[in-house]
Design a protein around this motif. Structure first.
Motif, PDB file in Angstrom:
ATOM      1  N   PRO A  40      38.343  33.363  33.278  1.00 61.12           N
ATOM      2  CA  PRO A  40      37.567  34.558  32.937  1.00 61.12           C
ATOM      3  C   PRO A  40      38.217  35.817  33.509  1.00 61.12           C
ATOM      4  O   PRO A  40      38.994  35.756  34.461  1.00 61.12           O
ATOM      5  CB  PRO A  40      36.209  34.293  33.593  1.00 61.12           C
ATOM      6  N   GLU A  41      37.885  36.932  32.916  1.00 57.93           N
ATOM      7  CA  GLU A  41      38.429  38.213  33.373  1.00 57.93           C
ATOM      8  C   GLU A  41      37.863  38.552  34.756  1.00 57.93           C
ATOM      9  O   GLU A  41      36.691  38.298  35.022  1.00 57.93           O
ATOM     10  CB  GLU A  41      38.042  39.329  32.392  1.00 57.93           C
ATOM     11  N   PRO A  42      38.664  39.131  35.639  1.00 53.44           N
ATOM     12  CA  PRO A  42      38.137  39.560  36.941  1.00 53.44           C
ATOM     13  C   PRO A  42      37.081  40.645  36.764  1.00 53.44           C
ATOM     14  O   PRO A  42      37.192  41.495  35.885  1.00 53.44           O
ATOM     15  CB  PRO A  42      39.369  40.111  37.665  1.00 53.44           C
ATOM     16  N   LYS A  43      36.042  40.592  37.612  1.00 54.88           N
ATOM     17  CA  LYS A  43      34.971  41.593  37.573  1.00 54.88           C
ATOM     18  C   LYS A  43      35.211  42.574  38.718  1.00 54.88           C
ATOM     19  O   LYS A  43      34.787  42.341  39.845  1.00 54.88           O
ATOM     20  CB  LYS A  43      33.610  40.923  37.717  1.00 54.88           C
ATOM     21  N   ILE A  44      35.892  43.677  38.399  1.00 54.54           N
ATOM     22  CA  ILE A  44      36.268  44.666  39.407  1.00 54.54           C
ATOM     23  C   ILE A  44      35.759  46.025  38.945  1.00 54.54           C
ATOM     24  O   ILE A  44      35.952  46.405  37.789  1.00 54.54           O
ATOM     25  CB  ILE A  44      37.802  44.689  39.595  1.00 54.54           C
ATOM     26  N   ASP A  45      35.096  46.772  39.861  1.00 53.13           N
ATOM     27  CA  ASP A  45      34.576  48.084  39.487  1.00 53.13           C
ATOM     28  C   ASP A  45      35.662  49.152  39.589  1.00 53.13           C
ATOM     29  O   ASP A  45      36.825  48.859  39.884  1.00 53.13           O
ATOM     30  CB  ASP A  45      33.346  48.447  40.329  1.00 53.13           C
ATOM     31  N   GLU A  46      35.279  50.413  39.362  1.00 51.03           N
ATOM     32  CA  GLU A  46      36.260  51.496  39.330  1.00 51.03           C
ATOM     33  C   GLU A  46      36.862  51.789  40.702  1.00 51.03           C
ATOM     34  O   GLU A  46      37.898  52.436  40.808  1.00 51.03           O
ATOM     35  CB  GLU A  46      35.633  52.782  38.758  1.00 51.03           C
ATOM     36  N   GLN A 134      36.983  38.460  41.963  1.00 49.24           N
ATOM     37  CA  GLN A 134      38.235  39.191  42.159  1.00 49.24           C
ATOM     38  C   GLN A 134      39.421  38.392  41.621  1.00 49.24           C
ATOM     39  O   GLN A 134      40.266  38.919  40.931  1.00 49.24           O
ATOM     40  CB  GLN A 134      38.419  39.486  43.657  1.00 49.24           C
ATOM     41  N   GLU A 135      39.475  37.096  41.983  1.00 45.84           N
ATOM     42  CA  GLU A 135      40.554  36.203  41.538  1.00 45.84           C
ATOM     43  C   GLU A 135      39.932  34.930  40.982  1.00 45.84           C
ATOM     44  O   GLU A 135      39.617  34.012  41.729  1.00 45.84           O
ATOM     45  CB  GLU A 135      41.475  35.848  42.707  1.00 45.84           C
ATOM     46  N   PRO A 136      39.731  34.841  39.669  1.00 44.18           N
ATOM     47  CA  PRO A 136      39.072  33.661  39.086  1.00 44.18           C
ATOM     48  C   PRO A 136      39.807  32.345  39.353  1.00 44.18           C
ATOM     49  O   PRO A 136      39.188  31.278  39.323  1.00 44.18           O
ATOM     50  CB  PRO A 136      39.047  33.974  37.585  1.00 44.18           C
TER      51      PRO A 136
END
Length: 174
Positions: A40-46, A134-136
């Motif tokens: 899955p895509e990493p979930k990282i905010d701005e 952060q790192e799937p």
């Protein structure tokens, strides 16, 4: 009719003549299935952070991690001040040790509820989830260590007619 069914059956099946052939066929069949699954895509905010909520007993921890020098801040205080016992700091660091990411992420957490032991477990659970965001690719070793699953054990409630959750009042026959 039966001749047509056998004629259309696929002829690509091969017979394994030895155990080595069978093992090679099984490895070939299993390897692409595990590696074909896209991560899955990493979930990282701005701000470059990943956020997760961790829970343990009655404690809830909101955890943000971002790449950094390994500084851990809990409720605005350094981890050595907030968790004075070394065992609690060890619990928090377990997720980074299993993932082999010691001193590579800064952690900022807010914790409420429960006692210090439950709060340390909640922070570890939150760090683990945030690391997987952060790192799937780290999900597999963290799951094998048992850190992703929330520990659902909580204190049993007190029942009426009882001294505590299970303890009875002293019985007197006379």
């Amino acid at each position: 009719m039966a001749e047509q069914e056998t004629a259309t059956a696929p002829q690509s099946e091969t017979v394994a003549t030895s155990l080595e052939d069978l093992k090679a066929a099984m490895e070939g069949a299993n390897a692409p299935a595990a590696s074909d699954a896209p991560l899955p895509e990493p979930k990282i905010d701005e701000h470059g952070r990943s956020y997760a909520t961790g829970k343990r007993k009655n404690s809830i921890a909101r955890v943000w991690i971002k790449p950094g020098s390994g500084k851990i801040t809990i409720n605005g205080r350094d981890q050595e001040v907030y968790f004075a016992r070394p065992v609690l700091r060890l619990i928090i660091a377990q997720a980074f040790q299993v993932a082999d990411r010691v001193d590579s992420y800064d952690v900022m957490a807010t914790v409420k509820g429960g006692g210090l032991s439950g709060q340390a477990g909640a922070v570890r659970h939150g760090i683990t989830k945030a690391l997987t965001y952060q790192e799937p690719a780290l999900r597999r070793p963290l799951k094998a260590a048992g850190f992703i699953t929330r520990d659902s054990r909580v204190v049993e409630r007190k029942k009426y007619g009882r001294a505590k959750a299970r303890k009875s009042f002293q019985f007197s026959k006379r």
